[in-house]
Structure formats: structure tokens, C-alpha cells
Design a protein around this motif. Structure first.
Motif, short mmCIF file in Angstrom:
data_model
loop_
_atom_site.label_atom_id
_atom_site.label_comp_id
_atom_site.label_asym_id
_atom_site.label_seq_id
_atom_site.Cartn_x
_atom_site.Cartn_y
_atom_site.Cartn_z
N ARG A 1 102.49 35.66 -66.95
CA ARG A 1 102.87 36.93 -67.58
C ARG A 1 101.61 37.55 -68.16
O ARG A 1 100.84 36.88 -68.86
CB ARG A 1 103.90 36.71 -68.69
CG ARG A 1 105.28 36.33 -68.19
CD ARG A 1 106.29 36.23 -69.33
NE ARG A 1 107.61 35.85 -68.84
CZ ARG A 1 108.51 36.72 -68.40
NH1 ARG A 1 108.23 38.02 -68.40
NH2 ARG A 1 109.68 36.31 -67.97
N ASP A 2 101.40 38.82 -67.88
CA ASP A 2 100.20 39.46 -68.41
C ASP A 2 100.42 39.87 -69.87
O ASP A 2 101.45 39.54 -70.49
CB ASP A 2 99.81 40.67 -67.55
CG ASP A 2 100.88 41.76 -67.53
OD1 ASP A 2 101.75 41.76 -68.43
OD2 ASP A 2 100.86 42.61 -66.62
N GLY A 3 99.46 40.58 -70.43
CA GLY A 3 99.53 40.97 -71.83
C GLY A 3 100.69 41.88 -72.16
O GLY A 3 101.08 42.01 -73.33
N GLU B 1 104.66 41.30 -68.28
CA GLU B 1 105.12 41.48 -66.91
C GLU B 1 104.72 40.28 -66.05
O GLU B 1 103.64 39.70 -66.23
CB GLU B 1 104.54 42.76 -66.30
CG GLU B 1 105.00 44.03 -67.01
CD GLU B 1 104.42 45.28 -66.35
OE1 GLU B 1 103.70 45.12 -65.33
OE2 GLU B 1 104.69 46.39 -66.84
N GLU B 2 105.60 39.93 -65.12
CA GLU B 2 105.32 38.81 -64.22
C GLU B 2 104.23 39.19 -63.23
O GLU B 2 104.25 40.25 -62.63
CB GLU B 2 106.59 38.42 -63.45
CG GLU B 2 107.66 37.77 -64.30
CD GLU B 2 107.33 36.32 -64.62
OE1 GLU B 2 106.37 35.78 -64.01
OE2 GLU B 2 108.02 35.74 -65.47
N ARG B 3 103.25 38.31 -63.11
CA ARG B 3 102.18 38.50 -62.14
C ARG B 3 102.09 37.25 -61.28
O ARG B 3 102.23 36.14 -61.78
CB ARG B 3 100.84 38.71 -62.85
CG ARG B 3 100.76 40.01 -63.63
CD ARG B 3 99.99 41.04 -62.86
NE ARG B 3 99.76 42.23 -63.67
CZ ARG B 3 98.83 43.12 -63.39
NH1 ARG B 3 98.03 42.94 -62.36
NH2 ARG B 3 98.69 44.19 -64.14
N ALA B 4 101.83 37.43 -60.02
CA ALA B 4 101.65 36.30 -59.11
C ALA B 4 100.76 36.74 -57.97
O ALA B 4 100.79 37.91 -57.55
CB ALA B 4 102.99 35.79 -58.58
N GLY B 5 99.95 35.83 -57.50
CA GLY B 5 99.07 36.19 -56.40
C GLY B 5 98.22 35.03 -55.94
O GLY B 5 98.31 33.92 -56.45
N HIS B 6 97.42 35.33 -54.93
CA HIS B 6 96.47 34.36 -54.38
C HIS B 6 95.06 34.93 -54.57
O HIS B 6 94.82 36.11 -54.32
CB HIS B 6 96.73 34.14 -52.88
CG HIS B 6 98.05 33.49 -52.59
ND1 HIS B 6 98.19 32.15 -52.37
CD2 HIS B 6 99.30 34.02 -52.49
CE1 HIS B 6 99.46 31.86 -52.14
NE2 HIS B 6 100.16 32.98 -52.21
#
Length: 327
Positions: A97-99, A102-107
Motif C-alpha cells: 500500500r502506498d502513502g 492504495e494497493e500497488r503491485a508490480g514487477h
């Protein structure tokens, strides 16, 4: 915290216009991690990295703003870089989760470079992390597409194999129909002629014995006229079954036409063929209830065609009908 940062690092960036442009506008994450014992603290982060985590991470440990499992995995790579004391490249997947919550996901494909102080010790780790999320998603889509395609190919291959199997069965059935007499189930004239020519060639080449028997039914026309064609057909079937019971596996037996049958006996001298004829007469009479007139012919070196054998055997059939005995 400001006093603990690498002396001159940010100042060097600020004093060099090109480096400032790169640092501020580089499209991938750039960061500098300060080594603090077993841990690492964010010394500097370019705007792109700050955008990704959506918070000011300067002076913070990774564990302060990333999930514990993600931070531990990332720190593990940093420690590998320190231990090997050479650049390290790896790919990682992270979800957090960012500041803003919000959900963040990646490569990310990350390159780490150890930075040494004046004493030669690694004091910092500099890194560039390229976002390859879209590439990985595209690869995943391509993999799924390939799997789907393979499944389609497998289904179509199975269907094609099944169609080929049915076609082969149909061709086999057609060949059988083309070579068999539909009433009696024995070979037809075409089947017999092809097989007999092969056996004659073998006898010619090896000098082996070969004999032919030919017979027809006595009074068959009367059976048809008095009892009907269905009764005549039944007699023909019984005769064929009776003869087949006497055959060897390599003998050729066929309905030559009407009530006429022919039998080729490989590796059989004429005298043995005549003995076979006597057994057939007795068996057909006993099992089919009909008498037969039979003739025999032995293969001669001068016999270039099957017709010559058939003609000699047929002449004996006619003689048997006249004199009720083999000539």
C-alpha cells in the motif's frame, strides 16, 4: 538525518546540470540506500520512486513503509550485493500500500551497485529499478494464449487422428468389400487372381509345388428353380463354410462365379491336391447336402498365366460331370 547522508552526493547532483536532469526526469526508480549495520536507510530517491511509494521515504528503512515480507526480500538482495561486493541484477515482484493507502503491485527489474567510501568499505547501495509489470503481464497473456492454442491444437489433432482412423477403417472395409464375395464371405475372383499370380511367381522362382482345385455344384440350377434363389444362396454358404474348415492358413479360396469355386494350394503336389479334393467332396456332401464336380491341375514351368491352370482344372470338372469321376 541530513547530516548523516553521504557528503557531497546531493550537492554533486545539484552542481551538475546533466545529472540533475537525469535524476529528476529518469522514468524509472533511482535510489541510494545507506548501510546501517544489518539494515539499510533510504539516503536519496528520485521523483519516480517517490511517486511509486506515494510518500517521502528519505531517512526511512524499507520496513518503515513496505510490508514486512516485501522489505525482508528486498533487503536480502541488498545484503547479497554487499556480500558479493559487485553489481547485482534481479527481478522481483512486490505488492504494498502506498502513502495514500492504495494497493500497488508490480514487477521490477533492479540493478544494484555497491558504493565504497574512502576506506574501500561499502557504505551505500545505489539502485535503479525498471518497472516491467506491463511486460510481465504481456508475457503472462502470451503464455495463456499459447496454452489455449496448444489446447486447441491438441483437440484438433485428436479430431484429425480420429478422422484418419475412421478413414483407414473405411479404406480397410472398402478393400475387404472389393476382395470378398458378399454372399459367402470367401475371396472373390479379383482377390483370387491377384493372390494366385503371386504364388505362381513364388513357385517359378523357388521351384516349389503348386496345385489348383476347381469345383462347381451338381444340380445347382434345379435347386434354384425348385426351391428358389434364397435356398440356392444358403447352399452356397454351406458349401463355402465346409471347404473353409479344411483349409490351411496359406491356401487361397474364392468363389469364381455363380456356383463355381476355386482353391489354390501352395507347396502342394498334384497327387496331394487330388487327395484334398476327395476330402472336400465328402465333407461338402455331408455338411452342405450337395455333390460337387471337381478338377485339379498342377503348376508347370510352361504356365505363364493363371488361365492355363484354370483351364486344365476346368476341363477335369467337365470330365467329372460327364463321367462322374476325375480324369
Amino acid at each position: 538525518m541530513k547530516d548523516d547522508r553521504t557528503p557531497g552526493f546531493m550537492e554533486a547532483i545539484a552542481q551538475t546540470g546533466l545529472l540533475t536532469e537525469i535524476w529528476e526526469h529518469f522514468p524509472e526508480n533511482m535510489f541510494l540506500m545507506r548501510v546501517e549495520g544489518p539494515d539499510f536507510v533510504v539516503e536519496a530517491a528520485n521523483p519516480k520512486m517517490t511517486e511509486v511509494v506515494a510518500q517521502d521515504c528519505i531517512g526511512k528503512r524499507l520496513h518503515d513503509f513496505l510490508p514486512w515480507s516485501v522489505a525482508e526480500a528486498t533487503v536480502g538482495h541488498y545484503r547479497d550485493c554487499l556480500r558479493q561486493d559487485k553489481p547485482l541484477r534481479y527481478e522481483e515482484h512486490a505488492a504494498f500500500r502506498d502513502g495514500h493507502g492504495e494497493e500497488r503491485a508490480g514487477h521490477w527489474l533492479t540493478l544494484l551497485v555497491p558504493v565504497h567510501d574512502t576506506n574501500g568499505a561499502v557504505s551505500h547501495v545505489f539502485g535503479i529499478a525498471q518497472d516491467v509489470t506491463e511486460l510481465r503481464l504481456a508475457c503472462a497473456d502470451l503464455e495463456r494464449y499459447n496454452q489455449d492454442l496448444e489446447a486447441v491444437v491438441e483437440v484438433r489433432t485428436q479430431a484429425l487422428n480420429e478422422a484418419n482412423r475412421k478413414l483407414q477403417e473405411a479404406n480397410t472395409q472398402l478393400e475387404l468389400l472389393a476382395s470378398r464375395d458378399s454372399l459367402t464371405g470367401v475371396g472373390n475372383r479379383r482377390y483370387f487372381q491377384a493372390g494366385a499370380e503371386r504364388e505362381m511367381e513364388r513357385a517359378r522362382r523357388h521351384g516349389s509345388a503348386l496345385s489348383l482345385l476347381m469345383f462347381d455344384l451338381d444340380g445347382f440350377k434345379q435347386i434354384n428353380d425348385q426351391d428358389g434363389h434364397a435356398a440356392g444362396d444358403a447352399v452356397l454358404q454351406r458349401v463355402a463354410a465346409s471347404v473353409q474348415a479344411e483349409l490351411r492358413t496359406n491356401d487361397l479360396f474364392a468363389r469364381y462365379g455363380g456356383d463355381e469355386f476355386v482353391l489354390l494350394l501352395p507347396d502342394t503336389p498334384l497327387a496331394s491336391a487330388r487327395q484334398m479334393g476327395d476330402r472336400l467332396r465328402n465333407r461338402v456332401q455331408a455338411e452342405a447336402g450337395v455333390a460337387i464336380s471337381l478338377g485339379a491341375a498342377g503348376y508347370l514351368a510352361a504356365d505363364n498365366h493363371l488361365d492355363t491352370l484354370v483351364q486344365r482344372a476346368d476341363a477335369e470338372v467337365l470330365s467329372a460331370k460327364r463321367g462322374r469321376k476325375l480324369g
